[in-house]
Design an enzyme around this catalytic site. Structure first.
Site, mmCIF file in Angstrom:
data_model
loop_
_atom_site.group_PDB
_atom_site.id
_atom_site.type_symbol
_atom_site.label_atom_id
_atom_site.label_comp_id
_atom_site.label_asym_id
_atom_site.label_seq_id
_atom_site.Cartn_x
_atom_site.Cartn_y
_atom_site.Cartn_z
ATOM 1 N N THR A 22 0.863 -1.183 0.000
ATOM 2 C CA THR A 22 0.000 0.000 0.000
ATOM 3 C C THR A 22 0.897 1.229 0.000
ATOM 4 O O THR A 22 1.833 1.333 0.796
ATOM 5 C CB THR A 22 -0.943 0.021 1.215
ATOM 6 O OG1 THR A 22 -1.812 -1.099 1.126
ATOM 7 C CG2 THR A 22 -1.798 1.266 1.225
ATOM 8 N N CYS A 61 -4.770 7.021 6.905
ATOM 9 C CA CYS A 61 -5.316 5.684 6.660
ATOM 10 C C CYS A 61 -4.473 4.617 7.353
ATOM 11 O O CYS A 61 -3.341 4.860 7.754
ATOM 12 C CB CYS A 61 -5.359 5.376 5.166
ATOM 13 S SG CYS A 61 -6.543 6.369 4.251
ATOM 14 N N HIS A 118 -6.905 -1.550 3.322
ATOM 15 C CA HIS A 118 -6.510 -0.140 3.371
ATOM 16 C C HIS A 118 -7.705 0.636 3.937
ATOM 17 O O HIS A 118 -8.623 0.996 3.213
ATOM 18 C CB HIS A 118 -6.151 0.321 1.957
ATOM 19 C CG HIS A 118 -5.714 1.745 1.849
ATOM 20 N ND1 HIS A 118 -5.038 2.232 0.767
ATOM 21 C CD2 HIS A 118 -5.846 2.808 2.680
ATOM 22 C CE1 HIS A 118 -4.779 3.517 0.931
ATOM 23 N NE2 HIS A 118 -5.277 3.898 2.078
#
Lengths: 212, 163
Positions: free
Chosen positions: B24, B30, B47
């Site tokens: 990611t 996040c 995510h």
């Protein structure tokens, strides 16, 4: 609160006009600071999927310098001034040269001073943007102390997702680019202003502009 | 066997058999949540963008909220052959990218809330969280490899932390 996606083109145009007025004022302020002409794009009102924000604005992994402010009062919103890291560095060099008369390369300027200069530019640009909007809308506003960050575009734009993500999957952004003109060949300073109206503020905005 | 690299976007959730590398890019507030069962050789990643779905969960991407992503990820793991007692979790992310002295805005501290809610959901499901690299004010890029079950966390200006 109306669905963002249901805004008609007249409403989106009205929001864009707000951005236009803000941008004009911001460009004037930046021009005064740097002593150069500023070229401004016509702002765009954009409905962007919160899942594709970073891709929408460029390379998600690009390192950018960003200044963020929060405005409260009649028209609540957040604003970000984003520059590619190299552009931000060049701008700081220019500003310091104007202030002290001697050129210091960005690599020799302490990071605290770079951040302080960036914050100040961001603050002036974004405050000018906000002043024009609030005059147009006849609203009062207070602006926060600015926050500054240097990081991946994708990380910076997480803040947009956290504003709009709680109510849906679309963000409404007013987006415009400023470019400093008359620099030496091969050099460039550009910056993007992104206006993020609070979802609740959009109705007020449309009402004031009589397109609700 | 060579590892396939898979990059997950915002709110994506995926469970795949080893060998694989799950990536990611540019996590700010996040969360990158990794779960794995090294015996069953299966790994998953989500995510996560926000802590609570507040009823929105059904209509949206299931990986978006901590309260919907964690159960969905575990369920998917079990479907792919993992055993609950063996599943381990690692998390990274949850930074606060901007600090505005004196300004109060809920969304600025969403990173910390994401971390808290993700940990809370893992705890409720009885999943062992064995390591984490969270908080702070810098973005992170993460890579999980099933070759050693380690999560590489890259932070700008700080290098790589393997957890």
């Amino acid at each position: 609160m109306s669905e963002l996606a249901s805004f008609n083109s007249l409403q989106l145009d009205a929001i864009k006009e707000v951005g236009n007025i803000g941008t004009g004022n911001a460009a004037t302020a930046l021009s005064g600071l740097l002593g150069h002409m500023i070229q401004m794009d016509v702002p765009e009102t954009e409905l962007v999927s919160i899942y594709e924000l970073a891709e929408h604005y460029g390379d998600p992994m690009q390192i950018v310098g960003a200044v963020f402010v929060r405005s409260t009062g009649g028209f609540q919103c957040s604003l970000i001034f984003i520059q590619p890291e190299d552009d931000a560095g060049l701008m700081v060099e220019m500003l310091l040269k104007q202030q002290f008369g001697t050129f210091i390369p960005i690599s020799e300027i302490p990071p605290e001073m770079t951040d302080s200069a960036l914050t100040e530019v961001g603050n002036i640009v974004l405050s000018s943007f906000l002043n024009a909007i609030n005059i147009l809308l006849g609203t009062q506003h207070q602006i926060s102390v600015p926050g500054v960050a240097h990081d991946m575009l994708s990380s910076i734009l997480d803040v947009v997702a956290s504003i709009y993500g709680q109510m849906g999957e679309t963000a409404l952004l007013v987006n415009t680019e400023l470019k400093v003109e008359g620099l030496e060949a091969g050099r460039k300073i550009s910056g993007q202003i992104i206006l993020l109206p609070d979802p609740e503020s959009l109705e007020l905005l449309l009402k004031k502009l009589k397109v609700d | 066997m060579a590892e396939n690299s898979i990059v997950l976007g915002m709110a994506d959730l995926l469970v795949v058999p080893a060998p694989v590398k799950l990536i990611t890019l540019g996590l700010g507030s996040c969360i990158g949540l990794v779960v794995y069962d090294s015996f069953a050789k299966v790994a998953g990643m989500a995510h996560i963008m926000l802590p609570l779905s507040r009823g929105l969960g059904g209509a949206e991407k299931i990986g978006k909220f901590a309260d919907t992503a964690v159960p969905a990820l575990i369920e998917e793991m079990l479907k792919k052959g993992a055993t609950k007692g063996r599943i381990k979790a690692k998390i990274a992310g949850g930074a606060q990218m901007f600090a505005l002295p004196g300004a109060s805005a809920d969304f600025l501290t969403v990173g910390a809330k994401n971390v808290a809610e993700t940990k809370n959901r893992l705890l409720r499901m009885g999943i062992a969280l064995i390591s984490s690299d969270t908080g702070g004010n810098k973005g992170r890029t993460i890579e999980f490899s099933t070759s050693n079950w380690m999560l590489k966390v890259k932070t700008l200006g700080k290098g790589i932390n393997e957890i």
